[in-house]
Structure formats: C-alpha cells, structure tokens
Design a protein around this motif. Structure first.
Motif, short mmCIF file in Angstrom:
data_model
loop_
_atom_site.label_atom_id
_atom_site.label_comp_id
_atom_site.label_asym_id
_atom_site.label_seq_id
_atom_site.Cartn_x
_atom_site.Cartn_y
_atom_site.Cartn_z
N LEU A 88 0.82 -1.21 0.00
CA LEU A 88 0.00 0.00 0.00
C LEU A 88 0.85 1.26 0.00
O LEU A 88 0.32 2.37 -0.12
CB LEU A 88 -0.93 0.00 1.22
CG LEU A 88 -1.99 -1.10 1.27
CD1 LEU A 88 -2.66 -1.13 2.63
CD2 LEU A 88 -3.02 -0.89 0.16
N GLY A 89 2.17 1.11 0.12
CA GLY A 89 3.07 2.26 0.14
C GLY A 89 2.92 3.25 -1.01
O GLY A 89 2.97 4.47 -0.79
N PRO A 90 2.75 2.78 -2.26
CA PRO A 90 2.60 3.74 -3.36
C PRO A 90 1.45 4.72 -3.20
O PRO A 90 1.51 5.84 -3.70
CB PRO A 90 2.37 2.82 -4.58
CG PRO A 90 3.10 1.58 -4.23
CD PRO A 90 2.90 1.41 -2.74
N PHE A 91 0.38 4.33 -2.49
CA PHE A 91 -0.71 5.26 -2.27
C PHE A 91 -0.29 6.38 -1.33
O PHE A 91 -0.77 7.50 -1.43
CB PHE A 91 -1.93 4.52 -1.73
CG PHE A 91 -2.63 3.70 -2.77
CD1 PHE A 91 -3.43 4.29 -3.73
CD2 PHE A 91 -2.45 2.34 -2.82
CE1 PHE A 91 -4.05 3.56 -4.70
CE2 PHE A 91 -3.06 1.57 -3.79
CZ PHE A 91 -3.86 2.19 -4.73
N ILE A 92 0.61 6.08 -0.41
CA ILE A 92 1.15 7.12 0.47
C ILE A 92 1.98 8.09 -0.36
O ILE A 92 1.95 9.31 -0.14
CB ILE A 92 1.99 6.49 1.58
CG1 ILE A 92 1.10 5.57 2.43
CG2 ILE A 92 2.63 7.56 2.46
CD1 ILE A 92 1.85 4.79 3.49
N ILE A 93 2.72 7.57 -1.34
CA ILE A 93 3.49 8.43 -2.24
C ILE A 93 2.55 9.30 -3.05
O ILE A 93 2.79 10.50 -3.25
CB ILE A 93 4.38 7.58 -3.17
CG1 ILE A 93 5.43 6.84 -2.37
CG2 ILE A 93 5.05 8.47 -4.22
CD1 ILE A 93 6.30 5.93 -3.19
N SER A 94 1.45 8.73 -3.52
CA SER A 94 0.47 9.49 -4.29
C SER A 94 -0.13 10.61 -3.45
O SER A 94 -0.33 11.73 -3.93
CB SER A 94 -0.63 8.54 -4.80
OG SER A 94 -1.56 9.23 -5.60
N ILE A 95 -0.41 10.32 -2.18
CA ILE A 95 -0.94 11.34 -1.28
C ILE A 95 0.09 12.44 -1.06
O ILE A 95 -0.24 13.64 -1.00
CB ILE A 95 -1.36 10.70 0.06
CG1 ILE A 95 -2.56 9.78 -0.16
CG2 ILE A 95 -1.69 11.78 1.09
CD1 ILE A 95 -2.92 8.95 1.06
N TYR A 96 1.37 12.05 -0.95
CA TYR A 96 2.44 13.03 -0.79
C TYR A 96 2.49 13.99 -1.98
O TYR A 96 2.58 15.21 -1.81
CB TYR A 96 3.78 12.31 -0.65
CG TYR A 96 4.99 13.21 -0.82
CD1 TYR A 96 5.45 14.00 0.24
CD2 TYR A 96 5.65 13.31 -2.05
CE1 TYR A 96 6.53 14.84 0.08
CE2 TYR A 96 6.74 14.14 -2.21
CZ TYR A 96 7.18 14.90 -1.15
OH TYR A 96 8.26 15.75 -1.32
#
Length: 312
Positions: free
Chosen positions: A111-119
């Motif tokens: 799920l890490g890429p979604f955190i990048i997307s939010i960033y």
C-alpha cells in the motif's frame, strides 16, 4: 528521460522487488526454525553488514563515499534516509513477517505507493485522477478483505500484523522519496551504504545486538547470508539506482513483484495456506497500485512544466 533509461529503471526496480520477496520468505524460515531470533537482531545484522559491504565496494570503485559528509544537506538527507526510510521499511516489515507471514506482510506493505500518491497531492499539488481514485477504492476493499475475510465485525489477522505492516507501507514511501535528491550526485552505492549503516548502528544503540545470545546453525547462517547479499545489498542498490531513471510512483509500482514472489515461494517452500479472501484482496491491491502507473506520464509532465516555469 529516454525510453531506454525508463526500461532500465523498470527492470532494476522489478528485479529488486523479486529479491525482496525472496528475502521475506528466507526471514520467515529463520523465524520459524529459530524462535529466539528477533526482528530487531536480524535487521541490525542485515543493515550493518550490507552497509559496510556497499561502502567498501564504493571505495574500491572510486566513488569516494565520504564526500557526502562534506555537504550539510546531503549528510542530513542520508541520515533521514536511514532513520525514516530504511528502518521502517526493514524492521517493521520483518516484525510483520515474524508475527504473521511473508505474503500478508508484503501485501500490506504494498500500500506504500498510495502514500506516495498522497504526498504528491499534498506537497506537489498533483491532483489524483479518476483512475487513481478508483484504485484507492480497490485498495481499500482489498485490504478490508484481507483484514476481515468478509466478516466486517471481526478481524481475520492480528492487529499487530496490521500495525507493523502499515508502518512498513509508510516506510516504502519514505524509502523511495527521501534519497531521490542526492542519488544523482553521490550514487546508489554511497547513499544506500550510509543509509543502511546509519540505520543499523542507530538500532544497535537502542538494543545492542551482542547482548542477544543466539545459536545459529549452518543452514540458518546460509539463509542469513542470502538475506544480506541477495535480499539487501543487491536489491537496495538496484532499487536506488532505478530512481535515477523512473519516478518514485513507477518504482513503487514494481513492488507488485514482491508480494507475488513472496506468495509463490511461501506456498512452495513453507506450505503457507492463504484463503480465497487473501488472494482476491491481494489481487485487488496489486491491480489498484498498477492503476497509479497510468498517471505517471501526466505527473512527470506536470513536474517538468512547473520546474521550467519556476526557473524562467
């Protein structure tokens, strides 16, 4: 960014993630066969050994790894990379593997890429597109299926697994974003080497690894070497190098190979049993993150255009 460079970055990132998946299975095997082994000890040994190997390699290759300490910004970035990027992505992941299993731990970490997307949405003002929003909903449903197995009034996995897996997902984002600014100048050998060594030494200050009394058999030592060399030195170097050719979102997209590799090897060699909810939920998360790649070129064009406008 040429097509050849983009392809090179994709191949490096995907290969790194496959090796990480294998590393997770090796760690799970160690935890099963040696109950006294802790995630903290394994992470310390892994980080310090791999960090020293990379830095020595860098010196032999003439990369002058100590130059990074001559510039304050680069030095602080290396320290931040180690403490805020590498520790959560490694220690928290191993904790999730120890209390659960490698496939579930890697799927939650995915799920890490979604955190990048939010960033990028919050700090780069890149608005999520329709595909990304659909992807987030799919990822949420997939995670819900894994966590509850369809029973919304109860958890199918331990909250401890969810906790450590969630922290490792945050680590995926910080591990990808933090070193990007210094990689082109100092190189993956220097940046990754110092990050790993700093993180390992910091954890040793918290809990000295020489105070842990363990009996390691020869097969377990072999697995430990696999984790250090094939599961740390090679993939972290490959992944860090890929960030010079592709965007962080694209690099993290290749993480799809990590849960796939972990699942295949866990089922084959460890006889790990996964339910249909785990498979469906994992597939939804993987497809959701793949949807992020559809917006990669838009994001790259936006950032380049804004950079050109600010410099004019």
């Amino acid at each position: 960014m040429t097509q050849q460079n983009h392809l090179r970055g994709v191949l490096l990132a995907s290969s790194a993630c496959i090796l990480w998946g294998i590393s997770g299975v090796a760690a799970s095997t160690l935890f099963i066969n040696n109950p006294h082994l802790t995630a903290m000890w394994l992470t310390q040994v892994r980080m310090i050994s791999a960090g020293l190997i990379l830095l020595v390699w860098g010196m032999v290759a003439g990369k002058h790894p100590f130059k990074i300490w001559h510039h304050r910004h680069a030095a602080w970035t290396a320290v931040s990379y180690g403490l805020l990027g590498l520790i959560p992505v490694q220690l928290c992941y191993f904790e999730a593997v120890r209390v659960g299993n490698a496939p579930i731990a890697t799927i939650i970490q995915f799920l890490g890429p979604f955190i990048i997307s939010i960033y990028y949405f919050l700090f780069k003002h890149v608005t999520p597109g329709r595909i990304e929003l659909i992807g987030m909903i799919m990822a949420f449903i997939g995670t819900l299926l894994i966590v509850t197995h369809g029973h919304l009034n109860s958890l199918a996995i331990s909250p401890v697994i969810l906790f450590w897996g969630g922290l490792s997902a945050i680590g995926v984002a910080t591990n990808t974003l933090i070193p990007r600014t210094i990689l082109p100048k100092y190189g993956a050998l220097t940046v990754t080497g110092w990050g790993l060594l700093i993180a390992g030494l910091f954890l040793t200050l918290l809990q000295p690894m020489w105070r842990v009394h363990l009996t390691i058999t020869w097969p377990q030592l072999g697995l430990l070497i696999v984790i250090i060399l094939l599961g740390t030195v090679a993939p972290f170097l490959m992944f860090a190098r890929s960030l010079s050719d592709i965007l962080p979102t694209t690099a993290s997209l290749m993480d799809a190979f990590e849960p796939l590799a972990a699942t295949i090897f866990s089922i084959t060699f460890l006889n790990v049993q996964l339910t249909s909810f785990d498979f469906i939920g994992g597939l939804l998360i993987i497809l959701a993150v793949m949807a992020l790649s559809l917006n990669t070129h838009k994001m790259l064009h936006f950032l380049r255009r804004r950079r050109a406008h600010s410099s004019s």
